[in-house]
Enzyme design. Structure first.
Site, PDB file in Angstrom:
ATOM      1  CG  LEU A 127     -66.401  -4.175  17.018  1.00 41.81           C
ATOM      2  CD1 LEU A 127     -65.942  -4.419  15.590  1.00 41.81           C
ATOM      3  CD2 LEU A 127     -67.928  -4.282  17.102  1.00 41.81           C
TER       4      LEU A 127
ATOM      5  CE  LYS B  58     -75.233  -4.578  34.463  1.00 44.33           C
ATOM      6  NZ  LYS B  58     -73.856  -4.630  34.655  1.00 44.33           N
TER       7      LYS B  58
ATOM      8  CE  LYS C 165     -64.139  -6.600  34.017  1.00 45.84           C
ATOM      9  NZ  LYS C 165     -65.183  -7.617  34.280  1.00 45.84           N
TER      10      LYS C 165
ATOM     11  CG  HIS D 104     -77.981  -6.104  37.835  1.00 45.42           C
ATOM     12  ND1 HIS D 104     -76.719  -6.581  37.562  1.00 45.42           N
ATOM     13  CD2 HIS D 104     -78.836  -7.043  37.354  1.00 45.42           C
ATOM     14  CE1 HIS D 104     -76.796  -7.755  36.952  1.00 45.42           C
ATOM     15  NE2 HIS D 104     -78.083  -8.057  36.810  1.00 45.42           N
ATOM     16  CG  ASN D 105     -73.061  -5.062  38.125  1.00 47.47           C
ATOM     17  OD1 ASN D 105     -74.064  -5.394  37.510  1.00 47.47           O
ATOM     18  ND2 ASN D 105     -71.896  -4.921  37.537  1.00 47.47           N
TER      19      ASN D 105
ATOM     20  N   GLY E 156     -69.874  -5.843  22.894  1.00 41.98           N
ATOM     21  CA  GLY E 156     -70.208  -5.021  21.727  1.00 41.98           C
ATOM     22  C   GLY E 156     -70.504  -5.879  20.508  1.00 41.98           C
TER      23      GLY E 156
ATOM     24  CB  ALA F 285     -66.317   2.060  33.563  1.00 35.15           C
TER      25      ALA F 285
ATOM     26  CD  GLU G 277     -72.952  -9.610  38.684  1.00 35.21           C
ATOM     27  OE1 GLU G 277     -73.783  -9.134  37.885  1.00 35.21           O
ATOM     28  OE2 GLU G 277     -71.728  -9.585  38.473  1.00 35.21           O
TER      29      GLU G 277
ATOM     30  CB  SER H  44     -77.301  -7.269  33.217  1.00 31.46           C
ATOM     31  OG  SER H  44     -76.857  -8.431  33.900  1.00 31.46           O
TER      32      SER H  44
HETATM   33  C1  6PG Z   1     -73.631  -8.221  34.028  1.00 31.38           C
HETATM   34  C2  6PG Z   1     -72.385  -8.287  34.869  1.00 31.38           C
HETATM   35  C3  6PG Z   1     -71.279  -7.624  34.159  1.00 31.38           C
HETATM   36  C4  6PG Z   1     -69.916  -8.070  34.660  1.00 31.38           C
HETATM   37  C5  6PG Z   1     -69.604  -7.547  36.004  1.00 31.38           C
HETATM   38  C6  6PG Z   1     -68.488  -8.337  36.657  1.00 31.38           C
HETATM   39  O1  6PG Z   1     -74.604  -7.722  34.556  1.00 31.38           O
HETATM   40  O2  6PG Z   1     -73.599  -8.695  32.899  1.00 31.38           O
HETATM   41  O3  6PG Z   1     -72.601  -7.657  36.084  1.00 31.38           O
HETATM   42  O4  6PG Z   1     -71.513  -6.257  34.195  1.00 31.38           O
HETATM   43  O5  6PG Z   1     -69.839  -9.444  34.633  1.00 31.38           O
HETATM   44  O6  6PG Z   1     -69.184  -6.237  35.820  1.00 31.38           O
HETATM   45  O7  6PG Z   1     -68.112  -7.555  37.678  1.00 31.38           O
HETATM   46  P1  6PG Z   1     -66.825  -7.779  38.518  1.00 31.38           P
HETATM   47  O8  6PG Z   1     -65.674  -7.936  37.556  1.00 31.38           O
HETATM   48  O9  6PG Z   1     -66.724  -6.575  39.349  1.00 31.38           O
HETATM   49  O10 6PG Z   1     -67.065  -9.047  39.281  1.00 31.38           O
END
Ligand code: 6PG
Length: 475
Positions: A13, A184, A262, A187-188, A17, A78, A191, A130
């Protein structure tokens, strides 16, 4: 009287979550949440007052409160924590129950868990989510992959809570296996690339043009009303304008210049290397987060070499217009590289990805949502088997129009000694991508010279090796 049964359970949570469950409850879904930490559970119940929610610190009690077949999502960090939760859950479940991993798990872990849980008669699917805190609460973008039947059972819930663009939910079944987590991850990666480009823009403008935070705020505000419109530009616009209550300084100016991560960006680069897909803008973004952590060494090097770049020798207004073009150009390169990775992974792993659908669900709710995704969606809708985004006519026109400004910006910034590696990588990637002839013939010759690795010849079948050493000269 029969006990209330809840239709969806959540393990973890934390921000994501809790907010996802509250979002579901807003849509009339009775939900149960479990967390080991009683404060999280209490916070969840408090926020959910008046809604069909129930919190638990006892996992068995939470699973018993669910209607069957049970649907339980894990939103925990993870790696090992996911496996630990699965092991705790197993004795509490019955065949036919559904487990969803909504975290940022590495896709190879999802493959293993999928097989493991299948053998136990459980349904399992990995779903990238996301949108961060606000997205989870008000409408995320979701990327489910794996057990399709299980996903379809829960589709009405996910459709209800997803972000909507033109009334359509930002969630779609991605494909088999671990494809949801794979998408995903990419996607990151995108990002990371976009964030690095924006950071380099900040670097050019504050050091090269001496813009202050207010000027940057205004500039980003304007950009966000044009084709650069996106969540990340919007967020950055607000950051430039933010001071804590009573503070004199902008919070941004007080934050250490060391970026954490991360791992999802790094995984994207690692997988791209494994699949031999070039994504240099994203790679550079990962490398620059790493370099940012070398603070002590950077301070030393600044002392040795002199750290500060020269001011840009440019017309300010003209340069600002060019930077908008350059950022647009580099943004296109970043998406193009990420989508190429999806295109090729789809072939390598048999994901059968629908890139139009992926662009569609990225248009709302997620961190990389952007105006540009409408054009990307159109490109893949027109040509579902488009081999590369840069080959689409309308993207090509925009890229060609921005190229001159892109080159001018990169040249000026590099001449002034400003570090803009993601911009530079985007430009040189493009120049190599559109090269009919690359200098790789020389690499082949070198490989053959020192290692007899052979080469292929233009217009002649087969592989060849040559003894390249110069013959000893005759006496
Ligand atoms: C999302 C983000 C989310 C998180 C990242 C941050 O799509 O909502 O990508 O998953 O903010 O994991 O990633 P870092 O800590 O690696 O910058």
């Amino acid at each position: 009287m029969a006990e209330t049964k809840y239709n969806f359970g959540m393990i973890g949570l934390g921000t994501m979550g809790r907010n996802l469950l509250l979002n579901m409850a807003d849509h009339g879904v009775p939900v149960a949440g479990y967390d080991i930490n009683p404060d999280q559970v209490a916070g969840f119940e408090k926020e959910g007052e008046g809604k069909p929610v129930k919190g638990f610190t006892d996992l068995a009690a939470m699973t018993q409160s669910l209607s069957t077949p049970r649907a339980i999502m894990m939103l925990v960090p993870a790696g090992k924590p996911v496996d630990n939760v699965i092991e705790k859950l197993l004795p509490l479940l019955e065949p036919g129950d559904i487990i969803i991993d909504g975290g940022n798990s590495h896709f190879t872990d999802t493959v293993i868990r999928d097989k493991y849980l299948d053998e136990k008669g459980l349904h399992f699917f990995g779903m990238g989510i996301s949108g961060g805190e606000e997205g989870a609460r008000k409408g995320p973008s979701m990327m489910p992959g794996g057990d399709k039947q299980a996903y379809l059972t829960l589709k009405p819930i996910f459709d209800a809570i997803a972000a909507k663009v033109n009334g359509e939910p930002c969630v779609t079944y991605i494909g088999p296996g671990a494809s949801g987590h794979f998408v995903k991850m990419v996607h990151n990666g995108i990002e990371y690339g976009l964030m690095q480009l924006i950071a380099e823009t900040y670097e050019m403008l504050r050091k090269g043009l001496q813009l202050d935070n207010q000027e940057l705020h205004q500039l980003f505000k304007g950009w966000n009303e044009g084709r650069l419109q996106s969540f990340l530009i919007e967020v950055t616009r607000d950051i430039f304008n933010f001071k804590e209550d009573g503070a004199d300084q902008y919070l941004l100016d007080l934050i250490k210049d060391q970026a954490k991560s991360k791992g999802t960006g790094k995984w994207t680069s690692q997988v791209a290397m494994d699949l031999e897909v070039p994504i240099p803008t994203i790679d550079m973004a990962v490398a620059m987060r790493d370099l940012s952590k070398y603070k002590v060494l950077r301070v030393k090097a600044a002392g040795v070499y002199g750290g500060e770049p020269a001011a840009l020798n440019v017309d300010k207004e003209e340069f600002l217009k060019s930077v908008e073009e350059a950022l647009y150009f580099s943004t296109v390169m970043t998406y193009a590289q990420g989508l190429d990775l999806l295109y090729r992974s789809s072939i390598a792993y048999g994901y059968n990805l629908n890139l139009a659908e992926i662009a569609k669900i990225w248009r709302g709710g997620c961190i990389i949502r952007a105006e540009l995704l409408n054009d990307i969606f159109d490109a893949y809708t027109k040509a579902p088997s488009l081999e590369h985004l840069l080959l689409d006519d309308s993207i090509r026109e925009q890229v060609a129009r921005s190229l001159g400004s892109m080159r001018a910006v990169v040249t000026s910034a590099i001449t002034a000694g400003l570090a803009i590696p993601a911009y530079a990588a985007s430009l040189t990637f493009f120049d190599a991508f559109r090269s009919e002839n690359m200098p790789s013939n020389l690499i082949q010759a070198q490989r053959d010279y020192f290692g007899a690795h052979t080469y292929e010849l233009i217009g002649k079948e087969g592989v060849f090796h040559t003894h390249w050493m110069p013959l000893p000269s005759k006496p």
